[in-house]
Scaffold this motif. Structure first.
Motif, PDB file in Angstrom:
ATOM      1  N   ARG A 268       0.860  -1.185   0.000  1.00  0.00           N
ATOM      2  CA  ARG A 268       0.000   0.000   0.000  1.00  0.00           C
ATOM      3  C   ARG A 268       0.897   1.237   0.000  1.00  0.00           C
ATOM      4  N   VAL A 269       0.611   2.150  -0.881  1.00  0.00           N
ATOM      5  CA  VAL A 269       1.411   3.375  -0.971  1.00  0.00           C
ATOM      6  C   VAL A 269       0.583   4.549  -0.454  1.00  0.00           C
TER       7      VAL A 269
ATOM      8  N   LYS B 101      -3.734   6.879   1.990  1.00  0.00           N
ATOM      9  CA  LYS B 101      -4.983   6.775   1.243  1.00  0.00           C
ATOM     10  C   LYS B 101      -4.879   5.761   0.116  1.00  0.00           C
ATOM     11  N   GLY B 102      -3.786   5.011   0.125  1.00  0.00           N
ATOM     12  CA  GLY B 102      -3.528   4.060  -0.947  1.00  0.00           C
ATOM     13  C   GLY B 102      -4.392   2.818  -0.870  1.00  0.00           C
ATOM     14  N   GLU B 103      -4.314   2.078  -1.953  1.00  0.00           N
ATOM     15  CA  GLU B 103      -5.073   0.839  -2.111  1.00  0.00           C
ATOM     16  C   GLU B 103      -4.145  -0.317  -1.759  1.00  0.00           C
ATOM     17  N   ARG B 104      -4.713  -1.428  -1.312  1.00  0.00           N
ATOM     18  CA  ARG B 104      -3.896  -2.623  -1.054  1.00  0.00           C
ATOM     19  C   ARG B 104      -3.828  -3.417  -2.355  1.00  0.00           C
TER      20      ARG B 104
ATOM     21  N   VAL C 273      -3.788   3.518 -10.940  1.00  0.00           N
ATOM     22  CA  VAL C 273      -3.397   4.558  -9.990  1.00  0.00           C
ATOM     23  C   VAL C 273      -2.343   4.040  -9.006  1.00  0.00           C
ATOM     24  N   SER C 274      -2.616   2.864  -8.421  1.00  0.00           N
ATOM     25  CA  SER C 274      -1.740   2.387  -7.351  1.00  0.00           C
ATOM     26  C   SER C 274      -0.357   2.028  -7.863  1.00  0.00           C
TER      27      SER C 274
ATOM     28  N   LYS D 204       1.578   5.196  -8.593  1.00  0.00           N
ATOM     29  CA  LYS D 204       2.117   5.826  -7.379  1.00  0.00           C
ATOM     30  C   LYS D 204       3.346   5.078  -6.871  1.00  0.00           C
TER      31      LYS D 204
ATOM     32  N   TYR E 268     -13.918  -3.193 -11.984  1.00  0.00           N
ATOM     33  CA  TYR E 268     -13.770  -1.816 -11.497  1.00  0.00           C
ATOM     34  C   TYR E 268     -13.151  -0.907 -12.549  1.00  0.00           C
TER      35      TYR E 268
ATOM     36  N   ASP F 261     -14.203   0.979 -14.973  1.00  0.00           N
ATOM     37  CA  ASP F 261     -14.732   2.327 -15.169  1.00  0.00           C
ATOM     38  C   ASP F 261     -14.304   3.269 -14.043  1.00  0.00           C
ATOM     39  N   ILE F 262     -14.406   2.758 -12.798  1.00  0.00           N
ATOM     40  CA  ILE F 262     -14.022   3.602 -11.651  1.00  0.00           C
ATOM     41  C   ILE F 262     -12.521   3.878 -11.705  1.00  0.00           C
TER      42      ILE F 262
ATOM     43  N   ASP G 210     -10.332   7.393 -11.731  1.00  0.00           N
ATOM     44  CA  ASP G 210      -9.281   7.678 -10.753  1.00  0.00           C
ATOM     45  C   ASP G 210      -7.965   8.005 -11.461  1.00  0.00           C
TER      46      ASP G 210
ATOM     47  N   ARG H 114      -7.914  11.424 -12.824  1.00  0.00           N
ATOM     48  CA  ARG H 114      -7.720  12.384 -11.745  1.00  0.00           C
ATOM     49  C   ARG H 114      -6.242  12.466 -11.375  1.00  0.00           C
TER      50      ARG H 114
END
Lengths: 276, 487
Positions: free
Chosen positions: A37-38, A41-44, A68-69, A72, A259, A261-262, A266, A269
């Motif tokens: 996780r970075v 607010k990062g994702e696992r 995104v993850s 980063k 996921y 589309d989401i 992200d 962004r």
């Protein structure tokens, strides 16, 4: 903490990191993965361990910039700390002397394949590794794989390196040439699907290392569930390796895109932020 | 001091004499102030607002300070209930908080999430009088909150360090409860947590609107202040084995690794995108804060969300879906409302917020679109038959009664299996066919003497307070066992 001690670009989008993680380095085996996780607010995200050095207390991860993850993560540099690294997770690869093993890997799949190739060779197998990617820049770790493979066959979609063609063409050439006892495959789900279809035709036992969506990665959320032989299996605790001929790759591909589309929003962004 | 002796203290005797029991019983039970249902259903603010000191002191008067306080026997961690309530009655709120902490590791958590109506309050004398029980849970929360908000948070006294190292696997309610008691006995306690946050289900499972994280964190800081070491990102059985812990000098291990893999119903279409377990859904929203635009973890914000199940987790999921913007959030439960295992208050809150209840319905198939995203679910109507093994009337399908409803997200909340990591990694540990660890019920000790266990890894799926009770029981028994080894 997990400090980055070495960073190396394999290509513009593929980065190798060596990270301080002494306890994981000590307990990991080929086939294991970690959750990374970075930032707070990062994702696992799950990443298969490519190598480890017990003495130095480090593990090696190879990351491809995708969403995104991973973007980063790739932006981190030597000296930076990775917020969370936990593992080793999953089951280690089952290694024995099978005879002749074809290791078919695509893209960054070559990185987690490296420790498996090494272990297979040490167990006395004849190891033929097929490394495939879209183009030359994305072919990684060929020299390292050569150290423990009896033969390395490079395949690129555009023919810019090695043979022109898909990974399956390389694997099939070997199967037609000699007796293959076992096949191991790591790469994009679509690639593993076609490797599986091919080896099923020739009735060669095949193990695929699956990389599904995970949240906790420790056997709690069920996001990573796949259908294997008609049964629900969890990649994080039952896998990540399964009998490829029993895996429902179409279902897995459908779920992997869940996921998209989401993620796309992200990513846009993040790109905006990076552009600022 | 024994309960009877405490009850005989002058201040308690005098306090009882200040008001006739009959007058006490005439006071109506306090109503917990809650946020407006319409307002709260679109945000994450805590629903229950807590009692005011005046409300708490009046409610405390209701307690008759019985000769035989049956309420205590209803509490899995044996809180001295009459004592803390009487302390509230005289306005000694910090003293009441102290009393709670004598036996409970997480009083402000229990005051919020315990099913009091099935435990302490079910045993209250008022029930025998056919009146509403004393609001023990609300009072517990009041005292704990008062202490926290006062800034005078006391750290419970601990015995002199004995230098004996004890490991705790998992930082959920059972592990924290165990860790606290062992720290009080003077042990050198280290808690190993697999996730990146301490608190287990209190963090990843129970939503903010029911149990704010800041409250959990205060309780965790209190454990740190008592000398407990808390390590994140370390999975016992993976990162470090129990053998290695032993080599590092740990003399006892408590396994509170909690719930694991979610159960699914194995029906058609359950693999569709948008169908997920409540563990996944709640972990995304609670632990990863996925609903925020600032965080990287994605979560579906469905418009027509069905949650399958009738427990607390189902209520948490369906109310979360509403808060993430669902137009329609439905509980689909195969029995009737009377059989629902959820806390009454949660069902009540859910209804006020506009959650639809489709009881006596069970999904039999999910239908998806060309992208594999769920679009509809087919429901079978049920009716109640004879009582089953659980004592509840079992649902049976009504022939020919099917209906199809539109959904774009389905959350399955029909139970979990125990976490498989420890049972899979420790040789010689005896487990049931469901994967729970077999322990001696009185001591929580497993077949491997140095390993004790409690909470969901033993029970398969229980409540926060039962897990905490296990932790306490295990701590007392391990203390005795470790000391007997030293002789």
């Amino acid at each position: 903490m997990n400090k980055i001690v070495h960073k190396e670009y394999f290509s513009e989008n593929v980065v190798k990191f060596v990270i301080e993680a002494p306890m994981i380095a000590k307990s990991r085996k080929a086939g294991h993965f970690v959750i990374v996780r970075v930032g707070a607010k990062g994702e696992r995200i799950p990443l298969t361990i490519a190598d480890a050095d017990i003495e130095k207390g480090t593990i090696t991860l190879v990351v491809q910039k995708m969403g995104v993850s991973s973007t980063k993560l790739v932006q981190l540099n030597v000296g930076d700390e990775i917020t969370d690294v936990v593992g080793p997770l999953g089951n280690a690869t089952h290694i024995e002397n099978f005879g002749t093993v074809v290791c078919a890997c695509g893209g960054v799949g070559a990185a987690p394949m490296l420790p498996i190739v090494t272990a297979l060779k040490k167990a006395g197998n004849k190891v033929i590794t097929v490394v495939a990617a879209r183009t030359k820049d994305l072919v990684i770790l060929v020299d390292e794989l050569k150290q423990y493979s009896d033969e390395v066959i490079v395949m690129t979609d555009d023919g810019s390196y090695g043979e022109k063609g898909l990974v399956t063409a390389g694997v099939e050439a070997v199967i037609k040439r000699e007796k293959v006892d076992m096949c191991m495959t790591i790469g994009p789900a679509i690639m593993m699907k076609f490797v599986s279809i091919l080896t099923k035709k020739y009735e060669i036992p095949t193990v695929a290392s699956l990389n599904t969506i995970m949240v906790d990665g420790t056997g709690m959320c069920g996001a990573c569930r796949v259908s294997v032989g008609g049964e629900v299996k969890f990649v994080c605790v039952d896998g990540p390796e399964f009998d490829a001929h029993q895996v429902d790759f179409d279902q897995m591909l459908m779920r992997l895109g869940g996921y998209r589309d989401i993620e796309h929003e992200d990513m846009e962004r993040l790109n905006c932020k990076l552009g600022e | 001091m024994k309960f009877e002796e405490e009850r005989a203290q002058a201040w308690r005797v005098d306090l009882r004499a200040t008001m006739k029991a009959k007058d006490r019983t005439e006071i109506p039970r306090v109503r917990m102030p809650e946020l407006d249902a319409e307002y709260r259903s679109r945000n994450n603010e805590e629903v229950n607002m807590g009692l005011t000191p005046e409300m708490a002191m009046l409610e405390a008067k209701r307690c008759l300070d019985c000769v035989n306080p049956t309420c205590i026997s209803g509490c899995p961690v044996s809180i001295n209930i009459p004592k803390f309530i009487k302390q509230i009655e005289i306005g000694d709120f910090l003293g009441a908080a102290e009393t709670l902490k004598d036996t409970s590791a997480l009083p402000s958590v229990c005051g919020r999430v315990c099913p009091q109506e099935k435990q302490c309050e079910a045993q209250c004398t008022y029930i025998k009088m056919k009146k509403e029980a004393v609001a023990i849970g609300h009072l517990e929360r009041f005292a704990a909150d008062f202490e926290r908000e006062s800034g005078n948070i006391s750290v419970h006294e601990v015995a002199a360090p004995n230098g004996i190292k004890i490991a705790v696997v998992g930082s959920g309610p059972s592990g924290l409860s165990f860790a606290r008691d062992m720290a009080m006995f003077g042990y050198d306690v280290t808690v190993f947590e697999a996730l990146h946050a301490i608190g287990g289900v209190l963090k990843y499972g129970i939503p903010e609107f029911r149990l704010p994280n800041v409250i959990v964190d205060v309780e965790i800081d209190n454990l740190r202040a008592m000398g407990v070491t808390l390590l994140t990102n370390c999975i016992v059985g993976k990162t470090i084995s129990i053998e290695e812990l032993k080599e590092e000098g740990f003399e006892g291990v408590f396994v509170g690794s909690g719930a694991g893999l979610p159960q699914f119903m194995n029906i058609k279409g359950e693999d569709l995108v948008g169908v997920m377990s409540s563990n996944e859904y709640l972990t995304r929203v609670n632990l990863m804060d996925a609903a925020s635009i600032e965080t990287d973890t994605p979560v579906f914000k469905g418009k027509n969300v069905a949650v399958v199940g009738g427990g607390n987790t189902a209520m948490d999921s369906v109310r979360t879906a509403l808060r993430l913007g669902a137009d329609r959030a439905i509980i689909v439960y195969r029995r009737s409302e009377a059989e629902m295992p959820a806390r009454k208050e949660e069902v009540h809150h859910a209804k006020n917020e506009g959650i639809e209840f489709m009881t006596l319905h069970s999904p039999i198939e999910y239908i998806g679109n060309e992208k594999g995203r769920v679009t509809h679910m087919v429901l079978q109507e049920m009716e109640l038959g004879e009582p089953d093994a659980s004592g509840r009337r079992s649902p049976i399908p009504k022939p020919g009664c099917l209906k199809t409803i539109e959904v774009d997200e389905v959350i399955i909340s029909v139970g979990v299996s125990p976490n498989p990591l420890i049972p899979a990694s420790v040789k010689g540990l005896r487990i049931t066919k469901w994967g729970t660890i077999i322990v001696n019920e009185d001591t929580m000790q497993s077949d491997i003497p140095m390993i004790f266990a409690g909470g969901d890894i033993v029970r398969g799926g229980a409540t926060v307070i039962l897990a905490m009770g296990d932790g306490r029981k295990a701590a007392a028994a391990m203390h005795e066992w470790v000391q007997s080894q030293k002789k």
